[in-house]
Write an enzyme that holds these catalytic residues in place. Structure first.
Site, short mmCIF file in Angstrom:
data_model
loop_
_atom_site.label_atom_id
_atom_site.label_comp_id
_atom_site.label_asym_id
_atom_site.label_seq_id
_atom_site.Cartn_x
_atom_site.Cartn_y
_atom_site.Cartn_z
N CYS A 93 17.00 41.19 50.90
CA CYS A 93 17.48 41.94 49.74
C CYS A 93 18.32 43.15 50.14
CB CYS A 93 16.28 42.41 48.91
SG CYS A 93 15.22 43.58 49.78
N CYS A 190 15.65 35.48 59.92
CA CYS A 190 16.22 34.17 59.66
C CYS A 190 15.29 33.13 60.27
CB CYS A 190 17.61 34.05 60.27
SG CYS A 190 18.31 32.40 60.14
N CYS A 192 16.14 29.74 60.21
CA CYS A 192 16.88 28.50 60.46
C CYS A 192 17.70 28.52 61.74
CB CYS A 192 17.83 28.21 59.30
SG CYS A 192 17.04 27.85 57.72
N GLY A 304 11.16 57.52 49.96
CA GLY A 304 11.73 56.21 50.29
C GLY A 304 10.97 55.05 49.70
N ASN A 305 9.79 55.32 49.14
CA ASN A 305 8.95 54.30 48.52
C ASN A 305 8.50 53.23 49.52
OD1 ASN A 305 7.69 53.60 46.03
ND2 ASN A 305 9.03 51.83 45.86
N THR A 306 8.51 53.55 50.80
CA THR A 306 8.10 52.56 51.80
C THR A 306 6.58 52.53 51.99
OG1 THR A 306 8.40 54.21 53.56
CG2 THR A 306 10.26 52.77 53.06
N ALA A 840 12.53 24.90 54.49
CA ALA A 840 11.37 24.09 54.08
C ALA A 840 10.47 23.77 55.26
CB ALA A 840 11.84 22.81 53.39
N SER A 1123 13.23 14.03 61.05
CA SER A 1123 14.53 14.03 61.71
C SER A 1123 15.33 12.78 61.40
CB SER A 1123 14.35 14.15 63.25
OG SER A 1123 13.61 15.29 63.57
N GLU A 1304 13.77 18.04 64.65
CA GLU A 1304 12.45 18.42 65.13
C GLU A 1304 12.29 18.51 66.64
OE1 GLU A 1304 9.26 16.64 62.08
OE2 GLU A 1304 10.70 15.16 62.78
#
Length: 1372
Positions: A93, A190, A192, A304-306, A840, A1123, A1304
């Site tokens: 985000c 990440c 992927c 900072g709302n952390t 996934a 795969s 895979e």
């Protein structure tokens, strides 16, 4: 009450070229200032001369509980900014926030997590989202282009966050270095890509990109590339950086003039906002702040709302009033004094770090020891996004027990200035300041105004140390600040301070240890005594929260020892002592900069048409849309009129009867519409699988914490969530819950059938061998952590019980069937649509179908569209993970290393339902041999039934667990014989024509080619000698190497799952629409299908479009898994295209020159069908478990991987220095996609084997329910040299275009890092006289690696006897 106003700039500044960027910035104004700018209008558009357009949108009821993320996505429909975790831990985000500073007349830009930014905090700020910097409709930004074209976007869910993190860096530093880039991306996860292509794309912005390998390919100088004068055909490149649009900083978006004008002219006024449950006040003066805090001492201060933000979101904490002093100037001042500097408590951690860097450069080093220590620690604390908003005062007052800052601030004798109505006072940050868990000595009404950070004196040394589950962006396990002061020319200690975090409920002072050091000379005798005192002083009970007790205690000693080495070095530099220590006793930080990698693949044939894309590194077809935020995921779909949101209620008990469900309080809450229970299901209430039943919603009994009991539907997400909290379930506990494999085995709790397989006579063979060895190993589970959580939208069509489902699933047909069964309607009334998934990895098959069924029941009952998107914590709690495994083995071998017999027994922790656990247990046995020809081989496997959430399919489907056990056995053989492990592997490998233990014949030629190529490319022998030399020269750091092979079976052993179908339409304008049964989850299947259709129809890929996968276009699909997606669907698409191509043959013969559009138009008028269905029957595969033989796979993918690590034996931290990976994937359909899959799988395997840990409480509750507790690999975990080689001249007649499945197999090769760590640990153990096999369970976390090194300091720590205490977490 103030209003919030959002200002949107919908085109570029006047100095931009006509191809402009789309700039979207949200500017939040109170109503009175909005009126001054707009004359009171709630909305206006101002057409400027240059065409720039501004639309102002007023938010009449700003709720303090609304975060910027939900405001962007739900109110403004700007869905490019993604929701990945909701707690600032994943970076999906990320946005850029810009503010104007009137005092300095400067504009600052910083990245931040939108999920933690309250909209009420953004007064006067411009917020730039991914949509604002570029669009495929206008012009994409260079950051978006480079990440996409460097193949850094696979599933794409993390890409907008990556783009914005890098964009913000470039706004502040247009020519960054690699350290800047790594730091900017550290807070973005990440799952992927493996990060390498993202880093390579960003690297092109560096000044130092003139290296021969900075553009994505080629023999790099950093990779041992040859430098000969011989002519050589240039290696193909994954991308060409010379084609990129250049970054022009002068063309970036300007800060909105309205905000600049407002900041210059406004008279500060108190802002107040009132929401449904919470009020927010933002004062403008310190006096007003003190008055507010006096009247409301329990109201938290939020900068900072952390801290407060996650408490509200995840712990259900409710604060009726929040005070936000971010506009109180006195909290941001910096005052310099002769003794040090006073820093405003409101300053962000990033600002504090910048200030410390300036001061460290300005003053002599002897005065800035504390500043430098703070710089180091601030670089480790959180991500850039967190440091940009979290405040110095917030870090102190939060008083977290494992705080990174508080120990060094305390050790450095810092103090705080606090204010209340009673006046000001100064309070030292010492052992008396922290009085309890997250509590300080300050009174509730007191406010920290500033923090004093003193200069250090000549002879004073300050150091910080920390260890964390991940190298960066991770809460510390143990952290420490240490300071010592000597008189000039003396080694006698005048003063010393040692503070630790992570060793109790508070930051703790090692006062007794300091007393044992002070007034004594700093020497071995003093420090030896200090270690013993420290061990007695800092004691943790064996069941202490957080666990890792032995490790944490060991770290306290290691940190003091490291401090000792640093102090001795300083004393030598100042000539106080003159003895030179052995070079091998020195300590150095681990290397960290990622170097350019090498990716080798084959050129396409010289006679291949330029138009034919097969075999070329084509960019993922959605990469640009993903990089601009335009790609649509399930939760990005706009809301349907009257849509409801569903939130699940899950079991709080692991094994109990349900005695009652009380939804009365939930139904009274605002917005709650209904509560869905099992009684509301009109069709089947249970799902049958492998002879076992599973409740869709629990009816009378629960069998794990996290089992779905009922669901609440409401008009908003928040209302549904609050409703779910309000549902009360009463239980009657059942006796003897089973959590561990040991408990399941003891009670014979299994899912049947259990499997076994053997060949030869294992028992007799054991009698004839020279050696017999027995061993065991445990592997923990692994959370899928797909970036997009489980997401679905069920829409009742309105007639004949027809439903449209938009679901993030790998198997649309299973979801269709499950929903139809649950609703009691035919499957033809249910259409399942899958546009794309944000990852996934096997986790969106079975559980997704159950979640979709529950959502569909809610839609059926209410007759309204219902959306269900799991929060990260619920997703991790409910959906299960990779199966933990415990295995034992017995191996018989000869003196020359030949293994003649092996006997394995595997137990998996299946959880509370069968899911696919029996199939996983079967695949474990089918890969029992890996790459080795063992004549006498036996294996048994069982899926244990426990009271944990049901585990499920995960990339590799049991193979990563199976092969780690096999390779650990081979390692043990090598250690028993005192020989290098790679030699034992070579001796036992399959060679030539071979037959597996299930009687399947294959050729091992390419397996050996991969092995030999890997050794050569990795320069294994030379680097092995270099690592051994390094280990002789270093006592506290060790290097380890490992090279691991793999033979991985491709396709489903269940033959019916290998079929596939496709539907291809050609429209009258010549454009082509392809639909097939595979689902896009980042693996690039749509891209490859586009390539297949392009080749078969002989048209450019630009004419071919793939929209989605849906059950009303291609029915009865099989899962995208094993795969095998490209193999099966590629053949189906090929079949459909060949049918169409054949139909067009008469047209082509009449008009050979075409063009294509003319052929299609003529075919239409000649009434030739331009639509065709393609079908692929698939291989007839089987496995006969009675006969223990069969052909369960179509073919094998082979590979080999060599990794080298450097291990800090004192802390267990490590770096992967280099990885070389060779894979046989036949003729790659798309090298860029396949290399991306190889790298991503490897990094996921690295996470499995070295860092990812699922922790369960003794009552079966999953502790690790988000990125703050569960650590997946980040940019910092990428091998510093990461080289991929596709085996040349390989062919595979069993798959489309001679390719091979690759999704895979290479995940297991991440174990090369595990075995390299084990090799380094063995080198450390040998220094203590420990040789031979030893236990190192997976994952090889820093804790396990450090303790396994068995250093003298570590062995001082007493180990609690198992069974003598109740552990904090179960050993799963």
């Amino acid at each position: 009450m103030s209003c919030l106003t959002s200002l949107f700039s919908l085109s570029s500044p006047s100095f931009c070229s006509p191809l402009t960027f789309l700039h979207i910035c949200c500017v939040l104004l109170p109503e009175e200032q909005r009126n001054k700018l707009t004359g009171g209008a709630s909305c206006f558009m101002d057409e400027e001369a240059e065409g720039a357009r501004h639309a102002q949108v007023t938010e009449q009821h700003a709720d303090p509980e609304t975060m910027l993320l939900s405001f962007l996505r739900e109110k403004m429909r700007l869905t490019g900014t993604k929701s990945g975790c909701g707690g600032g831990g994943c970076g999906a985000c990320t946005v850029m926030v810009s503010r104007y500073q009137p005092a300095t007349k400067t504009i600052i830009h910083f990245s931040a997590n939108a999920c933690l930014l309250p909209i009420c905090q953004l007064h006067g700020a411009a917020v730039t989202t991914v949509e604002g910097i570029g669009s495929t409709k206008t012009r994409i930004h260079p950051v978006q282009e480079r990440i996409a074209k460097a193949h850094g976007s696979q599933c794409g869910f993390c890409t907008p966050g990556m783009v914005m993190a890098m964009y913000t860096l470039l706004r502040n530093k247009p020519q960054p270095n690699m350290e800047d880039i790594q730091e900017a991306l550290a807070g973005n996860l990440c799952r992927c890509t493996g990060y390498r292509p993202i880093v390579d794309g960003c690297r092109t912005f560096c000044e130092e990109t003139n290296c021969c390998k900075a553009n994505g390919s080629g023999n790099g100088c950093l990779n041992g590339g040859s430098h000969t004068d011989e002519p050589e055909r240039e290696l193909p490149q994954l991308f060409d950086k010379d084609e990129f649009v250049q970054l022009d900083p002068t063309q970036e978006l300007i800060f909105p003039p309205e905000l600049l004008l407002m900041a210059e002219r406004e008279t500060p006024q108190t802002l107040s906002f009132h929401g449904e449950r919470m009020s927010w006040i933002s004062p403008v003066s310190l006096q007003e702040l003190v008055q507010l805090k006096t009247r409301n001492p329990k109201a938290p201060l939020v900068m900072g709302n952390t801290n407060i933000g996650p408490d509200i979101k995840f712990k259900g904490v409710l604060h009726p009033l929040i005070i936000s002093p971010f506009r109180v100037k006195e909290l941001f001042g910096v005052t310099h004094t002769p003794k040090g500097v006073w820093v405003g408590a409101g300053c962000s951690l990033a600002e504090v770090r910048s200030l410390m860097e300036k001061l460290a450069a300005q003053f002599p080093q002897e005065k800035t020891e504390l500043f430098r220590a703070l710089i180091q620690q601030l670089g480790n604390l959180g991500s850039v996004q967190i440091r940009n908003v979290a405040s110095l005062g917030g870090q102190i007052i939060s008083a977290y027990p494992n705080s990174d800052l508080n120990p060094v601030l305390a050790a450095g004798k810092c103090k705080v200035s606090v204010i209340s109505e009673g006046g000001r006072r100064e309070v030292p940050l010492d052992q008396d300041f922290f009085v309890g868990f997250c509590k300080t000595v300050l009174k509730p009404e007191e406010i920290i105004v500033s923090v004093f950070i003193p200069f250090t004196r000549k002879g004073e040394l300050v150091r910080v140390f920390r260890q964390a589950p991940r190298k960066e962006t991770s809460f510390a396990t143990v952290t420490s600040g240490m300071r010592v002061f000597f008189c000039e020319g003396s080694r006698v200690v005048q003063d010393v301070s040692v503070y630790y975090g992570g060793m109790g409920a508070t930051t703790v002072s090692a006062a007794k240890t300091c007393a044992a050091i002070v007034s004594r000379p700093w020497d071995d005798e003093t420090l030896s005594r200090a270690y013993d005192v420290l061990l007695d002083e800092l004691v943790l009970p064996p069941s202490a929260p957080g666990g890792k007790v032995e490790f944490r205690r060991s770290l306290t000693l290691s940190f003091l020892f490291k401090f000792n080495l640093e102090v001795l070095q300083k004393l030598r530099e100042t000539k106080v002592i003159t003895d030179e220590p052995p070079a091998r006793m020195k300590i150095q930080p681990l290397p960290r900069e990622i170097q350019p990698g090498l990716q080798e693949f084959q050129h396409v044939s010289s006679d291949q048409s330029e138009q034919d894309p097969v075999g070329r590194p084509i960019m993922h077809r959605s990469a640009l849309s993903q990089a601009t935020g335009e790609a649509v995921y399930c939760d990005d779909m706009p809301p349907i009129d009257g849509e409801l949101f569903l939130s699940l209620v899950t079991s709080a008990r692991a094994h109990a009867k349900i005695t009652g469900i009380d939804a009365s309080e939930a139904l009274k809450l605002p917005g709650v519409v209904d509560v869905i229970t099992a009684k509301d299901i009109p069709g089947k209430k249970v799902r049958a699988s492998f002879g076992y039943d599973e409740d869709v919603l629990a009816q009378s009994e629960v069998s794990c914490v996290g089992q779905m009991v009922c669901a609440v539907v409401a008009d908003t997400r928040e209302h549904a969530k609050r409703g779910a909290y309000a549902v009360k379930i009463s239980y009657e506990d059942l006796p003897d819950p089973i959590f561990t494999i040991e408990e399941a085995v003891e009670k014979a709790s299994y899912f049947e059938p259990r499997r076994k397989i053997w060949r030869g006579d294992v028992t007799e063979a054991f009698k004839t061998v020279d050696h017999v060895h027995e061993g065991r190993i445990k592997l923990g589970g692994q959370e899928h952590f797909y970036m997009e959580t489980q997401s679905m939208l069920a829409i009742p069509v309105g007639e004949e019980t027809e439903f449209n489902l938009y679901v993030s699933t790998q198997w649309p047909t299973l979801t269709q069937d499950a929903v139809a069964e649950t609703l009691g309607i035919p499957a033809n009334r249910v259409t399942c649509h899958v546009k794309r998934m944000g990852g996934a990895f096997g986790g969106k098959v079975t559980k997704t179908s159950i979640l979709a069924s529950i959502t569909a029941v809610a839609a059926w009952k209410t007759n309204r569209a219902v959306r269900c998107v799991l929060e990260r914590g619920d997703d991790m709690l409910i959906t299960g993970a990779r199966h933990p495994v415990q295995a034992t083995y017995k191996v018989g071998f000869m003196n020359d290393g030949r293994i003649l017999a092996a006997d394995f027994e595997y137990f998996t922790n299946a959880g509370n339902t069968i899911d696919e656990s029996v199939l996983v247990a079967e695949k474990i046995l089918l890969h029992l041999d890996n790459a080795y020809d063992i004549p006498n081989l036996r294996g048994r496997s069982a899926a244990c039934r426990t009271h944990l959430p049901s585990n499920t399919a995960f990339r590799g489907f049991g193979v990563p667990q199976s092969l780690l056990v096999v390779e650990n056995m081979v390692n043990d053989v090598a250690m028993k014989l005192g020989r290098p492990a790679h030699q034992i592997r070579e001796i036992n490998m399959y060679r030539g024509p071979s037959v597996t233990h299930y009687n399947f014949a294959f050729s091992a030629e390419n397996l050996l080619r991969c092995w030999d190529e890997c050794k050569a490319k990795a320069e294994f022998d030379a680097r092995r000698r270099a690592a051994d030399h390094f280990n002789q020269q270093n006592r506290w750091r060790k290097r380890g190497m490992s090279i691991i092979p793999i033979k991985y079976g491709i396709a489903f052993a269940e033959s019916f799952l290998n079929q596939a179908a496709a539907l291809v339409h050609i429209y009258k304008d010549g454009s082509v629409l392809v639909t097939h049964g595979g689902t896009e989850m980042g693996q690039g299947i749509h891209t490859k299908m586009q390539q297949v259709a392009s080749r078969e129809l002989n048209i450019p890929p630009s004419k071919i479009y793939i929209s989605e996968t849906s059950t009303n276009t291609v029915p009865n699909t099989c899962p995208s898994a094993a795969s095998f997606g490209t193999d099966a669907n590629g053949m189906a698409v090929q079949n459909a295209c060949q049918i169409l191509h054949q139909r067009l043959k008469p047209i082509r013969e009449k008009n050979p020159k075409g063009p294509w559009e003319k052929w299609i138009n003529d075919a239409f008028f000649e009434k030739i069908s331009l639509s065709a269905t393609g079908f692929y029957r698939g291989h007839d595969l089987y496995m006969d478990w009675e006969k223990m033989e069969g052909q369960p796979y179509a073919y094998y993918t082979f590979g080999a991987c060599c990794s080298e690590v450097e291990l800090d034996c004192l802390s267990g931290d490590y770096r992967t220095l280099r990885t070389d990976l060779v894979v046989d994937i036949g003729r790659s359909v798309n090298p860029s996609v396949d290399i991306g899959q190889i790298e991503g799988a490897f990094i996921q395997g690295l996470g499995l084997y070295t860092m990812e840990e699922l922790k369960f409480s003794p009552s079966g509750l999953l502790y690790t329910r988000g990125p703050s507790q569960y650590k997946i690999p980040a940019v910092c975990d990428v091998p510093l040299h990461f080289n991929i080689y596709l085996l040349p001249d390989s062919h595979n007649p069993h798959a489309i275009y001679s390719s091979k499945g690759i999704g895979e197999p290479t995940l297991f090769l991440g174990s090369s890092v595990f075995f390299a760590i084990k090799d380094a640990v063995a080198a450390a153990r040998s220094e203590s006289g420990l040789v031979g096999p030893f236990t190192l369970n997976s994952p090889a976390t820093p804790e396990k690696a450090c303790l396994a090194c068995a250093l003298p300091l570590t062995q001082k720590v007493p180990v609690s006897k198992p069974g003598s205490f109740k552990p904090w977490a179960l050993d799963i």
